[in-house]
Each structure stands twice: as structure tokens, then as C-alpha cells.
Write an enzyme that holds these catalytic residues in place. Structure first.
Site, PDB file in Angstrom:
ATOM      1  N   VAL A   1      42.579  23.941  10.287  1.00 37.43           N
ATOM      2  CA  VAL A   1      43.901  24.506  10.576  1.00 37.43           C
ATOM      3  C   VAL A   1      43.865  26.020  10.352  1.00 37.43           C
ATOM      4  O   VAL A   1      43.468  26.491   9.281  1.00 37.43           O
ATOM      5  CB  VAL A   1      44.984  23.839   9.688  1.00 37.43           C
ATOM      6  CG1 VAL A   1      46.328  24.527   9.853  1.00 37.43           C
ATOM      7  CG2 VAL A   1      45.085  22.351  10.011  1.00 37.43           C
TER       8      VAL A   1
ATOM      9  N   PHE B   1      48.308   5.081  -4.290  1.00 41.32           N
ATOM     10  CA  PHE B   1      47.186   5.864  -4.814  1.00 41.32           C
ATOM     11  C   PHE B   1      47.399   6.170  -6.298  1.00 41.32           C
ATOM     12  O   PHE B   1      46.847   5.482  -7.170  1.00 41.32           O
ATOM     13  CB  PHE B   1      47.010   7.148  -3.995  1.00 41.32           C
ATOM     14  CG  PHE B   1      45.920   8.062  -4.498  1.00 41.32           C
ATOM     15  CD1 PHE B   1      44.684   7.557  -4.873  1.00 41.32           C
ATOM     16  CD2 PHE B   1      46.132   9.438  -4.588  1.00 41.32           C
ATOM     17  CE1 PHE B   1      43.677   8.399  -5.350  1.00 41.32           C
ATOM     18  CE2 PHE B   1      45.129  10.286  -5.049  1.00 41.32           C
ATOM     19  CZ  PHE B   1      43.906   9.770  -5.434  1.00 41.32           C
TER      20      PHE B   1
ATOM     21  N   ARG C   1      57.947  23.606   5.687  1.00 41.34           N
ATOM     22  CA  ARG C   1      56.878  23.159   4.799  1.00 41.34           C
ATOM     23  C   ARG C   1      57.328  23.217   3.329  1.00 41.34           C
ATOM     24  O   ARG C   1      56.925  22.415   2.502  1.00 41.34           O
ATOM     25  CB  ARG C   1      55.671  24.071   5.001  1.00 41.34           C
ATOM     26  CG  ARG C   1      54.641  24.093   3.877  1.00 41.34           C
ATOM     27  CD  ARG C   1      53.762  23.859   3.370  1.00 41.34           C
ATOM     28  NE  ARG C   1      53.004  23.398   2.314  1.00 41.34           N
ATOM     29  CZ  ARG C   1      51.739  23.126   2.376  1.00 41.34           C
ATOM     30  NH1 ARG C   1      51.100  23.227   3.494  1.00 41.34           N
ATOM     31  NH2 ARG C   1      51.084  22.727   1.306  1.00 41.34           N
TER      32      ARG C   1
ATOM     33  N   GLU D   1      52.244  22.446  -5.553  1.00 39.16           N
ATOM     34  CA  GLU D   1      53.006  22.966  -4.410  1.00 39.16           C
ATOM     35  C   GLU D   1      54.191  23.835  -4.864  1.00 39.16           C
ATOM     36  O   GLU D   1      54.575  24.758  -4.162  1.00 39.16           O
ATOM     37  CB  GLU D   1      53.484  21.769  -3.577  1.00 39.16           C
ATOM     38  CG  GLU D   1      54.267  22.086  -2.339  1.00 39.16           C
ATOM     39  CD  GLU D   1      53.429  22.261  -1.085  1.00 39.16           C
ATOM     40  OE1 GLU D   1      52.215  21.994  -1.104  1.00 39.16           O
ATOM     41  OE2 GLU D   1      54.002  22.690  -0.069  1.00 39.16           O
TER      42      GLU D   1
ATOM     43  N   TYR E   1      59.412  20.379   0.313  1.00 44.89           N
ATOM     44  CA  TYR E   1      58.889  19.576  -0.802  1.00 44.89           C
ATOM     45  C   TYR E   1      58.844  20.415  -2.079  1.00 44.89           C
ATOM     46  O   TYR E   1      59.327  19.994  -3.137  1.00 44.89           O
ATOM     47  CB  TYR E   1      57.489  19.072  -0.435  1.00 44.89           C
ATOM     48  CG  TYR E   1      56.782  18.306  -1.530  1.00 44.89           C
ATOM     49  CD1 TYR E   1      57.225  17.055  -1.931  1.00 44.89           C
ATOM     50  CD2 TYR E   1      55.654  18.830  -2.156  1.00 44.89           C
ATOM     51  CE1 TYR E   1      56.566  16.348  -2.929  1.00 44.89           C
ATOM     52  CE2 TYR E   1      54.993  18.131  -3.148  1.00 44.89           C
ATOM     53  CZ  TYR E   1      55.446  16.893  -3.534  1.00 44.89           C
ATOM     54  OH  TYR E   1      54.795  16.194  -4.524  1.00 44.89           O
TER      55      TYR E   1
END
Ligand code: UDP
Length: 350
Positions: free
Chosen positions: A248, A24, A177, A136, A180
Site C-alpha cells: 500500500v 484471536f 481511518r 492506533e 477507531y
């Protein structure tokens, strides 16, 4: 006529080496470099989405090469390309939230351990490094920790994410989670320290949910059947299969989305304006697109139904718990609005 950079200096052809995620971002970046710059680019990855770059104008193809290479393992093949390059651009290869808590070792290895030798190499050989990190790293906003009715929640100081001011707030270790974010944060800290201590020329890019054609995969079509892509692709997959779109934990969290072409314009500006981009951490996102995941699902349903000339009622959403959807160890970022002051100041309003 020669192209000039933002300071009126001629843009001289460079050799650029792009490592990681050729599907991508890497593919879009190579495309941008080939079509809009005089530079040569080599992509190193196992990419399936770059075939089109081999077609068309021969002069452009000459400026693009591709090595199907396992970067950390195959140093012998990597070395000559690195030695010849003026700039290395490192793009994370493991960067899907579904992987952070299920492939934690791979996530940390790919986003920190495998990057360390590249940082050392660039530092020793005086190569410029552009590293793609992520929004993030900011984790959760400080506003998210205030009481629901606290008026400070509405103060942008507590939720707009600023490179040189906002803290990086990650959850506990069992919330995997954050593996990363933690790995990327360590990589950023190492790069920035190498810049200060040993003169490494670097630019760090924090990507805020870049979206566009070729992103991710449709599970079972061009990716693993049990894989979980990011939200836009996940919702597209459900629409194509006529299944309810899964929200979610109810889909209350907020995101901003940035079209990939806008992000590529920013990256090319960084390549062509080293004096303005070196030693900087840049947010690259679109602060004007904030939407809740629930609203996004409804918007995508509306557009898809209209396109198919069907009633909206043919499609639906369903709430699922994060533990059922992603498994144990999932946690979420509540909100992600980039502050764009630094990038606008350094690279002009693009
Ligand atoms: N999400 C969702 N349904 C899906 C996929 C994702 O509700 O099918 C949510 C996810 O929990 C998160 C948001 O959408 O709150 C964005 O997730 P994404 O995987 O795109 O990446 P993130 O922005 O969290 O890095």
C-alpha cells in the site's frame, strides 16, 4: 504449591469474563488463563476458533465456559455472568483497518458506544476492568510532521510512543481511518476519568500489532471473500494464491510486531498483580522488531519460497494506492515503536 504474584502474594482463583473478539486475542487469552493460572474464564462472543479448548484435561475444561452471545443486545444473558465475575476483560470486536473507513458507524459503536455501559457497570459494581485498546490511539508520530531532512526526525522523543507523554495525533474527519483511534481514545479517557472520579479499578492495554496463529482470516476461506485482513495475513493470503503481495502506497511505513504469547504473558501478569496494574495504561509490544512493510513482504517471500523449495523469483510485490486498496478515507500511521518503561517498571522485564 500455590502460585505467587510479583509481590509474593498467593494468586487466588478469580472469575474472569472475556467480552469480544473470541477468534484471536480472546481465544489466546482463554487458553493462557486455562493452562497457566488457577482462574475460571467465560468467553462471550461468536467465536469459531476455540473448539480445541473443549478437549483435553477435564479440570481445565471445568474452568472454561463459552456463551455465544451478542453482547450489547443480549443484556439479560450477559448480566448473571457479569455479576459473578471478579474481572471483566473487554477486547475490541471491530478492529481491522479496512473496516475503519468502510464500517465507520460499527467501528465507533463497538469501540466506544457499546463499551460505555460496561464502564458504568464496572464503576457502579466495583468490578475490575481490563480494556484492550491499541497503539492506533497514538495516530501519527510528531517526527512524521517534520521536514524530511530535519535531524530531529532521528530523535526518539519524536517517534517512540510513550503512554504518559506522546500526543495522540489523528487526521481530519474525512480521513475516516481515524474513527477507531478516536473511539478508543474516548473510551480510554472515560475509563481513566472513572478511575479518578469514582475509584474504578482499571488497566488499559495498548496493543502494538500482536501477531500469531489464528489471527484474522484468509479471505474466501475462513472469512468474507472481499474482506481485507491485516498485513501479515494479507501477505500470507497472496503467497498462498501465488499473487503479487500488495504494498500500500509503496510499503514505506514502519511497524513493530509482537508475538501473541508474549502479549498474553503480559496480560496474565496484569490479572495477577492488581496493585501494580490498576490505574495504568500499558504499551504492550516489541520495540526491537521494527521493519518497513516493503521489507516485511520481501522477508515473507524469502521464507515462503525457502519453505516450498522454490526460487524467490516465483513471487513478487506490486505497489497499489491506498485509495484503490482500502477505498476513500484511508490514512496511515507512519511508525509505531512502543516505549516499554512503564510496563517494565510495574510488571518486571518479561
Ligand atoms: N498493508 C500493505 N498491504 C496489505 C495490508 C496492509 O501494504 O496487504 C500496509 C498498511 O497500509 C499499513 C501496514 O501494512 O501501512 C500495516 O497494516 P495493518 O492492516 O496490518 O494494520 P495497522 O498496523 O495499520 O493497524
Amino acid at each position: 504449591m500455590a502460585k505467587l504474584n510479583l509481590d509474593g502474594k498467593e494468586i487466588k482463583p478469580l472469575k474472569i469474563c472475556v467480552i469480544g473478539d473470541g477468534d484471536f486475542i480472546g481465544a489466546c487469552l482463554c487458553e493462557k488463563i486455562i493452562y497457566d493460572s488457577p482462574h475460571q474464564v467465560t468467553l462471550m462472543d461468536e467465536s469459531h476458533k476455540i473448539k480445541h479448548l473443549f478437549g483435553g484435561n477435564a479440570a481445565r475444561i471445568d474452568r472454561f465456559s463459552y456463551l455465544n452471545i451478542d453482547v450489547p443486545a443480549d443484556v439479560a444473558r450477559l448480566q448473571p455472568v457479569l455479576d459473578a465475575a471478579d474481572i471483566l476483560i473487554n477486547i475490541p470486536a471491530v478492529c481491522l483497518p479496512a473496516d475503519y473507513s468502510t464500517r465507520t458507524f460499527d467501528t465507533i459503536k463497538s469501540n466506544f458506544l457499546d463499551v460505555v455501559p460496561l464502564i458504568e457497570y464496572c464503576s457502579e459494581k466495583n468490578k475490575r476492568l481490563i480494556h484492550l485498546s491499541s497503539s492506533e490511539v497514538y495516530g501519527k508520530t510528531t517526527a512524521g510532521y517534520l521536514l524530511k531532512d530535519d535531524p530531529l526526525r532521528k530523535d526518539p522523543k519524536f517517534y517512540v510512543l510513550k503512554e504518559d507523554e506522546s500526543p495522540c495525533i489523528l487526521g481530519s474527519i474525512d480521513k475516516r481511518r481515524w474513527s477507531y483511534a478516536c473511539a478508543q481514545q474516548l473510551t480510554e479517557r472515560l475509563i481513566s476519568a472513572e478511575g479518578d472520579e469514582h475509584g474504578l479499578e482499571y488497566t488499559i492495554v495498548r496493543a502494538f500489532n500482536w501477531v500469531g496463529p489464528r489471527m484474522d482470516f484468509i479471505p474466501g476461506v475462513d472469512g468474507p471473500c472481499n474482506g481485507v485482513p491485516t498485513v501479515l495475513t494479507s501477505f500470507s493470503n497472496s503467497l498462498l494464491r501465488r499473487e503479487p503481495l500488495k504494498l500500500v502506497d509503496g510499503g514505506y511505513y514502519l511497524r513493530t510486531f509482537c508475538f501473541i504469547e508474549d502479549a498474553m504473558v503480559a496480560l496474565l501478569l496484569m490479572i495477577d498483580n492488581p496493585e501494580r496494574a490498576n490505574g495504568q495504561i500499558f504499551n504492550v509490544g516489541n520495540p526491537n522488531t521494527e521493519i518497513s512493510i516493503k521489507e516485511l513482504a520481501n522477508l515473507m517471500i524469502r521464507v515462503h519460497a525457502k519453505f516450498n523449495r522454490e526460487p524467490r523469483s516465483n513471487y513478487s510485490t506490486v505497489a497499489v494506492s491506498s485509495e484503490v486498496f482500502y477505498g476513500k478515507g484511508y490514512d496511515d500511521c507512519d511508525r509505531r515503536i512502543p516505549d516499554m518503561t512503564i510496563i517494565n517498571r510495574q510488571l518486571g522485564k518479561y
